[in-house]
Design a protein around this motif. Structure first.
Motif, PDB file in Angstrom:
ATOM      1  N   ILE A  50       0.743  -1.469  -0.056  1.00 17.56           N
ATOM      2  CA  ILE A  50       0.284  -0.304   0.110  1.00 17.56           C
ATOM      3  C   ILE A  50       0.839   0.852   0.103  1.00 17.56           C
ATOM      4  CG2 ILE A  50      -1.768   1.310   0.995  1.00 17.56           C
ATOM      5  CD1 ILE A  50      -2.829  -1.464   2.440  1.00 17.56           C
ATOM      6  N   ASN A  51       1.583   1.325   0.479  1.00 17.64           N
ATOM      7  CA  ASN A  51       2.691   2.058   0.817  1.00 17.64           C
ATOM      8  C   ASN A  51       3.677   2.386  -0.239  1.00 17.64           C
ATOM      9  OD1 ASN A  51       2.706   2.953   3.313  1.00 17.64           O
ATOM     10  ND2 ASN A  51       4.250   1.747   4.010  1.00 17.64           N
ATOM     11  N   ILE A  52       3.778   1.808  -1.032  1.00 16.15           N
ATOM     12  CA  ILE A  52       4.373   1.597  -2.788  1.00 16.15           C
ATOM     13  C   ILE A  52       4.092   2.238  -3.477  1.00 16.15           C
ATOM     14  CG2 ILE A  52       5.776   0.355  -5.014  1.00 16.15           C
ATOM     15  CD1 ILE A  52       6.894  -1.164  -2.868  1.00 16.15           C
ATOM     16  N   PHE A  53       1.647   1.915  -3.161  1.00 15.56           N
ATOM     17  CA  PHE A  53       1.179   2.655  -4.140  1.00 15.56           C
ATOM     18  C   PHE A  53       0.784   3.890  -3.993  1.00 15.56           C
ATOM     19  CE2 PHE A  53      -0.523  -2.193  -5.391  1.00 15.56           C
ATOM     20  CZ  PHE A  53      -0.288  -2.049  -7.064  1.00 15.56           C
ATOM     21  N   CYS A  54       0.623   3.841  -2.693  1.00 14.32           N
ATOM     22  CA  CYS A  54       0.328   5.664  -2.479  1.00 14.32           C
ATOM     23  C   CYS A  54       1.355   6.601  -3.028  1.00 14.32           C
ATOM     24  CB  CYS A  54       0.390   5.483  -0.810  1.00 14.32           C
ATOM     25  SG  CYS A  54       0.316   7.305  -0.225  1.00 14.32           S
ATOM     26  N   VAL A  55       2.886   6.377  -2.897  1.00 16.10           N
ATOM     27  CA  VAL A  55       3.908   6.343  -3.321  1.00 16.10           C
ATOM     28  C   VAL A  55       3.385   7.121  -5.304  1.00 16.10           C
ATOM     29  CG1 VAL A  55       6.012   7.144  -3.897  1.00 16.10           C
ATOM     30  CG2 VAL A  55       5.728   6.345  -2.021  1.00 16.10           C
ATOM     31  N   ILE A  56       3.656   5.602  -5.409  1.00 17.95           N
ATOM     32  CA  ILE A  56       3.358   5.741  -6.713  1.00 17.95           C
ATOM     33  C   ILE A  56       2.121   6.438  -7.883  1.00 17.95           C
ATOM     34  CG2 ILE A  56       2.581   4.358  -9.243  1.00 17.95           C
ATOM     35  CD1 ILE A  56       3.795   1.820  -8.223  1.00 17.95           C
ATOM     36  N   CYS A  57       0.370   6.370  -7.557  1.00 19.24           N
ATOM     37  CA  CYS A  57      -0.211   7.403  -7.643  1.00 19.24           C
ATOM     38  C   CYS A  57       0.405   8.873  -7.061  1.00 19.24           C
ATOM     39  CB  CYS A  57      -1.444   7.092  -6.455  1.00 19.24           C
ATOM     40  SG  CYS A  57      -2.479   5.678  -6.588  1.00 19.24           S
ATOM     41  N   VAL A  79      13.689  10.736  -5.423  1.00 13.22           N
ATOM     42  CA  VAL A  79      13.438  10.292  -4.346  1.00 13.22           C
ATOM     43  C   VAL A  79      12.605   9.338  -3.673  1.00 13.22           C
ATOM     44  CG1 VAL A  79      11.786  11.200  -2.099  1.00 13.22           C
ATOM     45  CG2 VAL A  79      13.728  12.662  -3.786  1.00 13.22           C
ATOM     46  N   VAL A  80      11.234   8.999  -4.915  1.00 10.87           N
ATOM     47  CA  VAL A  80      11.468   8.264  -4.689  1.00 10.87           C
ATOM     48  C   VAL A  80      11.675   6.995  -5.469  1.00 10.87           C
ATOM     49  CG1 VAL A  80       8.928   6.720  -6.179  1.00 10.87           C
ATOM     50  CG2 VAL A  80       9.359   9.464  -6.194  1.00 10.87           C
ATOM     51  N   GLY A  81      12.659   7.018  -5.908  1.00 15.01           N
ATOM     52  CA  GLY A  81      13.468   5.272  -6.255  1.00 15.01           C
ATOM     53  C   GLY A  81      14.186   4.896  -5.011  1.00 15.01           C
ATOM     54  N   ILE A  82      14.467   5.425  -3.752  1.00 18.58           N
ATOM     55  CA  ILE A  82      15.082   5.218  -2.956  1.00 18.58           C
ATOM     56  C   ILE A  82      13.604   4.638  -1.929  1.00 18.58           C
ATOM     57  CG2 ILE A  82      16.279   6.250  -1.098  1.00 18.58           C
ATOM     58  CD1 ILE A  82      17.897   8.335  -2.201  1.00 18.58           C
ATOM     59  N   PHE A  83      12.728   5.259  -1.852  1.00 21.01           N
ATOM     60  CA  PHE A  83      11.402   5.121  -1.483  1.00 21.01           C
ATOM     61  C   PHE A  83      11.048   3.378  -1.040  1.00 21.01           C
ATOM     62  CE2 PHE A  83       7.335   4.841  -0.204  1.00 21.01           C
ATOM     63  CZ  PHE A  83       7.312   4.932   1.249  1.00 21.01           C
ATOM     64  N   MET A  84      10.613   3.366  -2.733  1.00 20.83           N
ATOM     65  CA  MET A  84      10.670   2.180  -3.138  1.00 20.83           C
ATOM     66  C   MET A  84      11.249   1.390  -2.723  1.00 20.83           C
ATOM     67  SD  MET A  84       7.962   2.338  -5.116  1.00 20.83           S
ATOM     68  CE  MET A  84       7.622   1.732  -6.700  1.00 20.83           C
ATOM     69  N   ILE A  85      13.198   1.165  -3.457  1.00 16.91           N
ATOM     70  CA  ILE A  85      14.020   0.326  -2.869  1.00 16.91           C
ATOM     71  C   ILE A  85      14.084  -0.377  -1.300  1.00 16.91           C
ATOM     72  CG2 ILE A  85      16.483   0.089  -1.718  1.00 16.91           C
ATOM     73  CD1 ILE A  85      16.729   1.557  -4.558  1.00 16.91           C
ATOM     74  N   ILE A  86      13.700   1.209  -0.517  1.00 20.65           N
ATOM     75  CA  ILE A  86      13.287   0.719   2.034  1.00 20.65           C
ATOM     76  C   ILE A  86      12.355  -0.035   1.333  1.00 20.65           C
ATOM     77  CG2 ILE A  86      12.943   1.858   3.585  1.00 20.65           C
ATOM     78  CD1 ILE A  86      14.697   4.212   2.219  1.00 20.65           C
ATOM     79  N   GLN A  87      11.003   0.039   0.484  1.00 20.19           N
ATOM     80  CA  GLN A  87       9.583  -0.435   0.922  1.00 20.19           C
ATOM     81  C   GLN A  87       9.811  -1.334   0.552  1.00 20.19           C
ATOM     82  OE1 GLN A  87       7.119   0.587   2.288  1.00 20.19           O
ATOM     83  NE2 GLN A  87       8.174   2.764   2.890  1.00 20.19           N
TER      84      GLN A  87
END
Length: 287
Positions: A50-57, A79-87
């Motif tokens: 859900i975190n990943i979908f939230c950031v993508i949207c 920033v988005v790439g780093i967040f996605m990798i962390i998740q």
């Protein structure tokens, strides 16, 4: 034409922005009620998904709604790439600690969920509420080994067959309804008393227990070796190991007088790690 395309992009952008707000609100609500009401996601991996979908949207909405410079786009992408990798790393780490076993019912109304703690070996069956939320209901009596499978015997009956650390085969049955309109508790063995037949199989339920005949070979399971789950299924055990599961089919009708002729079918499911299908049986006569 270009104006219509821009309008369409704007609408899509606002829809994505609202989706992002919805996902964010869902996560905040979950964090608020998690400890207070002792609920979890039906599958722990949902939190990170859900975190990943939230950031993508949110990212796509910003791209569609705002005019950004190349520099801002580059920074945002990083920033988005780093967040996605962390998740993704957190998701993998969570899956390494907790083995989530989930299966959705054929009518998409129920979700079967077992969470196994890989370190302690403890496994808990979770009862689903509101689709994606769940509470632990009971622990499985045996530690799960590597092999297991889930089979839906009816739209509201899930059979979990697994091999234990002691090299035995066990079955845990999750039930999500009943066949008596919720009026009173009843016993599956009593409701299915009589003679039932299917392809190369016969089942007889009488005062002595339940006899299963497969390909001409009969075996009696006394009532002390029959364990009921909910009001929809029973597991027949031999030498402390599951042998068969019998469930009431979707069309089975519970009567106030168990001696009446039966309406509907039952299903017989063998406890084995090999690939197999439940067998449908029809009522033939009283015993």
């Amino acid at each position: 034409m270009k104006r219509n395309k821009n309008r369409l992009m704007k609408r899509i952008g606002w829809i994505l922005f609202l989706c992002a707000i919805g996902f964010f609100g869902l996560q905040m609500g979950y964090l608020l009620i998690q400890d207070r009401y002792q609920v979890e996601y039906i599958d722990n991996r949902l939190f990170y998904i859900i975190n990943i979908f939230c950031v993508i949207c949110l990212s796509l909405a910003i791209l569609l709604l705002l005019k950004l410079t190349k520099r801002f786009k580059l920074i945002g992408t990083i920033v988005v790439g780093i967040f996605m990798i962390i998740q993704i790393v957190l998701l993998v780490d969570s899956d390494r600690k907790i083995n989530n076993i989930t299966s959705v019912s054929p009518n998409f109304k129920h979700v079967f969920s077992i969470k196994e703690n890989r370190d302690s070996g403890e496994s808990f069956y979770y009862r689903s509420y509101y689709g994606i939320l769940a509470r632990p209901k009971e622990s499985l009596p045996y530690e799960i080994a590597e092999d297991y499978k889930v089979e839906w015997l009816a739209k509201d009956v899930a059979a979990f067959t697994y091999e234990t650390a002691e090299n035995t085969i066990q079955q845990f049955i999750a039930t999500y309804g009943d066949r008596g309109g919720g009026i009173a508790y009843y016993y599956v063995g009593a409701e299915m008393q009589g003679v039932w037949q299917g392809e190369n199989v016969e089942v007889i339920s009488d005062p002595d227990g339940i006899t299963v005949t497969e390909n001409g070979r009969s075996e009696l399971f006394e009532w002390e070796n029959i364990h009921q789950f909910g009001t929809l299924a029973i597991v027949l055990k031999k030498n402390n190991e599951a042998a068969w599961t019998i469930s009431l089919d979707d069309n089975f009708v519970v009567h106030s007088d168990a001696s009446e002729d039966k309406v509907g079918n039952i299903r017989l499911y063998k406890a084995t790690m090999e690939k197999n299908q439940p067998i449908k049986l029809q009522y033939q006569a009283s015993y």
